[in-house]
Design a protein around this motif. Structure first.
Motif, PDB file in Angstrom:
ATOM      1  N   GLU A  97       0.787  -1.230   0.000  1.00  0.00           N
ATOM      2  CA  GLU A  97       0.000   0.000   0.000  1.00  0.00           C
ATOM      3  C   GLU A  97       0.823   1.285   0.000  1.00  0.00           C
ATOM      4  O   GLU A  97       0.280   2.347  -0.301  1.00  0.00           O
ATOM      5  N   LYS A 189     -11.598  -0.889  -2.096  1.00  0.00           N
ATOM      6  CA  LYS A 189     -10.882   0.310  -1.668  1.00  0.00           C
ATOM      7  C   LYS A 189     -11.526   1.570  -2.237  1.00  0.00           C
ATOM      8  O   LYS A 189     -11.648   2.588  -1.534  1.00  0.00           O
ATOM      9  N   ILE A 203      -7.266   0.829   4.920  1.00  0.00           N
ATOM     10  CA  ILE A 203      -6.458  -0.362   5.197  1.00  0.00           C
ATOM     11  C   ILE A 203      -7.004  -1.113   6.403  1.00  0.00           C
ATOM     12  O   ILE A 203      -7.187  -2.333   6.370  1.00  0.00           O
TER      13      ILE A 203
END
Length: 313
Positions: A97, A189, A203
């Motif tokens: 990420e 996401k 996250i």
């Protein structure tokens, strides 16, 4: 035809596993039969293995207590898994990420390369770096004198074994956790961002819960390797099957330990003796039982996670 071949190979695999279990337990049966439940709730393995080696063939010494070895296995693996889990999941989140595609690929390649390093290399590094560091930073002369009646305090102890084992299993956690995170659909996401969620919250609230099945699989695989690791741990653990004492507190981590797998390595030179051979096979049988429970537990956890996610088998 392909289905028949797959069925045949499956049957052969099951037969091999069954043969391994039967062979190991048949060799270990004299010890289990002689000791019963005492095998799991008493200690004294180090002296007992010596008595067994010098016992006569007409009167073999089959009295063994493996509590110290079992606790050494479980504690060493549990603490290393906790540390490796925190490090591995954090590292996998960073790689997936917070780095670019090329950097992420390079880091994952390095992690997988680290996972392929032979365990004896970790053991050598542990002897050269971890053991002296633990002895220098945490052990004093006064402590060594105070605990002489119980054990010789050196850098080879449970803490050193935990540190070495942590670095052995963390690449597995990172690799499988990263694969699980990468498998999360991008739309998940994007949905979080569309609601104004920050990256960290996406996250924490979306990516990790969606990837938890793969992450848990990585932790279980790492635990399996940790329980069965022998060479590296045997080089730094101290080789004494002590039962941890509640009154010692943190000192238990500075005491020598002897998990089941390293015990097989350390005492294998005495396998010419029938009682010793039976005792070491009993260590192997105990490891098989722990591994079986771990596998069954993993299946139950996966099933519960699938139910929680709305899947119905």
């Amino acid at each position: 035809m392909p289905q028949m071949l797959i069925t045949l190979l499956s049957v052969i695999s099951i037969a091999i596993i069954a043969f391994i279990f039967l062979f190991v337990f048949s060799k270990a049966w004299p010890v289990f039969q002689h000791n019963g439940l005492r095998y799991f709730i008493s200690g004294g393995f180090d002296k007992q293995i010596s008595d067994a080696f010098y016992s006569s063939a007409n009167d073999p010494s089959l009295s063994f207590g493996m509590l110290g070895l079992i606790l050494g296995t479980l504690l060493t693996t549990a603490f290393s898994l906790i540390i490796a889990g925190l490090m591995g999941i954090g590292a996998s989140v960073f790689i997936c990420e917070y780095t670019s595609g090329l950097v992420s690929q390079i880091l994952l390649a390095l992690v997988r390369l680290l996972a392929s390093i032979p365990s004896v290399i970790f053991g050598l590094i542990g002897i050269v770096t971890v053991v002296p560091a633990v002895e220098k930073l945490l052990i004093t002369i006064d402590m060594q004198i105070a605990y002489i009646p119980y054990f010789q305090m050196t850098g080879k102890n449970m803490l050193s074994a935990i540190i070495v084992l942590t670095f052995m299993i963390v690449p597995t956690v990172i690799s499988l956790s990263a694969d699980a995170i990468k498998a999360v659909p991008p739309v998940y996401k994007e949905t979080g961002y569309s609601f104004g969620m920050r990256h960290f919250r996406v996250i924490y609230k979306i990516i990790l819960p969606s990837a938890r099945s793969g992450i848990i699989a990585g932790l279980i695989l790492a635990a399996g390797r940790g329980i069965g690791e022998s060479i590296a741990v045997s080089m730094v653990c101290g080789g004494l099957g002590m039962i941890p004492k509640a009154g010692f507190g943190f000192i238990n981590f500075l005491a020598p330990t002897l998990p089941l797998a390293p015990a097989i390595i350390n005492k294998s030179e005495a396998m010419g003796s029938m009682p010793v051979e039976a005792a070491l096979f009993s260590c192997g049988a105990t490891l098989l039982v722990i591994g079986a429970f771990l596998s069954i537990g993993a299946g139950l956890v996966q099933k519960q996670l699938r139910k929680a996610a709305g899947y119905h088998d």
